[in-house]
Design an enzyme around this catalytic site. Structure first.
Site, PDB file in Angstrom:
ATOM      1  N   LYS A   1       0.893  -1.287  -0.069  1.00 26.88           N
ATOM      2  CA  LYS A   1      -0.119  -0.003  -0.001  1.00 26.88           C
ATOM      3  C   LYS A   1       1.014   1.375  -0.033  1.00 26.88           C
ATOM      4  O   LYS A   1       1.871   1.353   0.868  1.00 26.88           O
ATOM      5  CB  LYS A   1      -1.064  -0.051   1.383  1.00 26.88           C
ATOM      6  CG  LYS A   1      -1.977   1.197   1.247  1.00 26.88           C
ATOM      7  CD  LYS A   1      -2.997   1.247   2.487  1.00 26.88           C
ATOM      8  CE  LYS A   1      -2.278   1.738   3.923  1.00 26.88           C
ATOM      9  NZ  LYS A   1      -1.969   3.246   3.746  1.00 26.88           N
TER      10      LYS A   1
ATOM     11  N   ASP B   1      -3.415   4.241  -2.208  1.00 25.81           N
ATOM     12  CA  ASP B   1      -4.424   4.744  -1.221  1.00 25.81           C
ATOM     13  C   ASP B   1      -4.308   6.157  -0.819  1.00 25.81           C
ATOM     14  O   ASP B   1      -3.977   7.050  -0.118  1.00 25.81           O
ATOM     15  CB  ASP B   1      -3.979   4.095   0.230  1.00 25.81           C
ATOM     16  CG  ASP B   1      -4.964   4.495   1.449  1.00 25.81           C
ATOM     17  OD1 ASP B   1      -6.049   4.844   1.176  1.00 25.81           O
ATOM     18  OD2 ASP B   1      -4.655   4.398   2.603  1.00 25.81           O
TER      19      ASP B   1
ATOM     20  N   LYS C   1      -7.648   7.955  -1.194  1.00 22.48           N
ATOM     21  CA  LYS C   1      -8.849   8.326  -0.732  1.00 22.48           C
ATOM     22  C   LYS C   1      -9.487   9.608  -1.348  1.00 22.48           C
ATOM     23  O   LYS C   1      -9.627  10.751  -0.838  1.00 22.48           O
ATOM     24  CB  LYS C   1      -8.914   8.708   0.816  1.00 22.48           C
ATOM     25  CG  LYS C   1      -8.310   7.359   1.512  1.00 22.48           C
ATOM     26  CD  LYS C   1      -8.163   7.656   3.320  1.00 22.48           C
ATOM     27  CE  LYS C   1      -7.768   6.612   4.121  1.00 22.48           C
ATOM     28  NZ  LYS C   1      -6.284   6.459   3.665  1.00 22.48           N
TER      29      LYS C   1
ATOM     30  N   ASP D   1     -13.805  14.602  -3.661  1.00 22.69           N
ATOM     31  CA  ASP D   1     -13.926  15.937  -4.427  1.00 22.69           C
ATOM     32  C   ASP D   1     -15.122  15.748  -5.206  1.00 22.69           C
ATOM     33  O   ASP D   1     -15.792  15.142  -5.304  1.00 22.69           O
ATOM     34  CB  ASP D   1     -12.706  16.366  -5.228  1.00 22.69           C
ATOM     35  CG  ASP D   1     -12.449  17.798  -5.255  1.00 22.69           C
ATOM     36  OD1 ASP D   1     -13.483  18.643  -5.501  1.00 22.69           O
ATOM     37  OD2 ASP D   1     -11.152  18.209  -4.918  1.00 22.69           O
TER      38      ASP D   1
ATOM     39  N   THR E   1     -10.628   3.611  10.682  1.00 13.90           N
ATOM     40  CA  THR E   1     -10.423   2.927  11.947  1.00 13.90           C
ATOM     41  C   THR E   1     -10.007   3.356  13.028  1.00 13.90           C
ATOM     42  O   THR E   1      -9.938   3.132  14.194  1.00 13.90           O
ATOM     43  CB  THR E   1      -9.580   1.586  11.570  1.00 13.90           C
ATOM     44  OG1 THR E   1      -8.412   1.974  11.018  1.00 13.90           O
ATOM     45  CG2 THR E   1     -10.194   0.460  10.548  1.00 13.90           C
TER      46      THR E   1
ATOM     47  N   ARG F   1       2.345  -0.652  10.717  1.00 14.94           N
ATOM     48  CA  ARG F   1       3.583  -0.392  11.804  1.00 14.94           C
ATOM     49  C   ARG F   1       3.799  -1.599  12.340  1.00 14.94           C
ATOM     50  O   ARG F   1       4.977  -1.717  12.828  1.00 14.94           O
ATOM     51  CB  ARG F   1       3.266   0.668  12.640  1.00 14.94           C
ATOM     52  CG  ARG F   1       3.070   2.225  12.138  1.00 14.94           C
ATOM     53  CD  ARG F   1       2.641   3.104  12.851  1.00 14.94           C
ATOM     54  NE  ARG F   1       1.390   3.132  12.945  1.00 14.94           N
ATOM     55  CZ  ARG F   1       0.339   4.027  13.283  1.00 14.94           C
ATOM     56  NH1 ARG F   1       1.007   5.096  13.968  1.00 14.94           N
ATOM     57  NH2 ARG F   1      -1.019   3.973  13.076  1.00 14.94           N
TER      58      ARG F   1
END
Length: 238
Positions: free
Chosen positions: A32, A59, A61, A64, A122, A214
């Site tokens: 990603k 990614d 997102k 608009d 999340t 992470r």
């Protein structure tokens, strides 16, 4: 989509990315690329990763007006990514425009990238959603509404937490993708995530894909942790 484990490249530059990938012994990964990395390195980072035969989830997102998203997706389609996304809060017209842009920009003879919609992040709690977004329904109802809009718009699936997967599958069906970030091993720091779960929980709830950042990228032994998470996700290691 074949139930991938997607590694989030939480790095500020390509030097750190390729130093990290050296640890993976030539494995072909699903990676990603988010805003932090893409805004620093631009399209060349996608080309370099694709040259090494990795699959890419870009990614960004997008959120608009429909015409702007359509034009942006037309350009992004040329990059050869496997998966891209928009934010469902942009609405049905915007999501349909995103697909139009992807179809128009995909090179002849190639498959268009999968397109999914972010529902609720999340890192968002129900209390926070109600207070800051002024959404009066439950968080689950909000996620489901966004998922239904994405399905009606023709998108391939959504980004959601593992806790909403069973509900979405029950309402929309198994073929609608549920890509789930916020994945942690039991002993991990949750950082800024709120609605988290283990790889095993995601598997048992029927997620299509998991996104792990992470827990892998900041581990002392990233490849070993990757293997552990992968085995849990595939049901090999309990």
């Amino acid at each position: 989509m074949n139930n991938p484990l997607i590694i989030a490249l939480d790095f500020p530059n390509k030097q750190d990315v390729f130093k990290f990938l050296e640890l993976f012994q030539g494995e072909k990964l699903f990676l990603k690329v988010g805003m932090e990395l893409f805004y620093q390195e631009g399209p060349p980072i996608i080309y370099e990763l694709k040259e090494k035969e990795h699959q890419i989830f870009l990614d960004l997102k997008l959120h608009d007006i429909p015409n702007t998203v359509k034009s942006a997706m037309k350009g992004l389609a040329h990059l050869g990514c496997d998966l891209v996304n928009v934010h469902a809060a942009g609405g049905k017209e915007m999501m349909m425009a995103a697909l139009e842009g992807l179809d128009a920009g995909t090179i002849s003879g190639h498959k268009r990238p999968g397109c999914i919609a972010v529902t609720q992040l999340t890192s968002t709690t129900e209390e926070q959603m109600k207070r800051e977004q002024l959404i009066g329904v439950s968080l689950e109802e909000s996620v489901l509404q966004y998922a239904l809009l994405a399905k009606e718009s023709g998108l391939d699936g959504v980004v959601c937490s593992t806790h909403e997967v069973a509900m979405i599958r029950n309402q929309i069906g198994d073929s609608f993708w549920t890509v789930t970030p916020g994945i942690r091993l039991t002993e991990d720091n949750i950082h800024d995530q709120k609605r988290i779960a283990t790889p095993e929980f995601a598997r048992k709830n029927g997620a299509t894909a998991i996104v792990v950042g992470r827990s892998i990228t900041r581990a002392k032994e990233p490849f070993e942790i990757y293997q552990t998470i992968k085995k849990q996700w595939e049901g090999v290691l309990q």
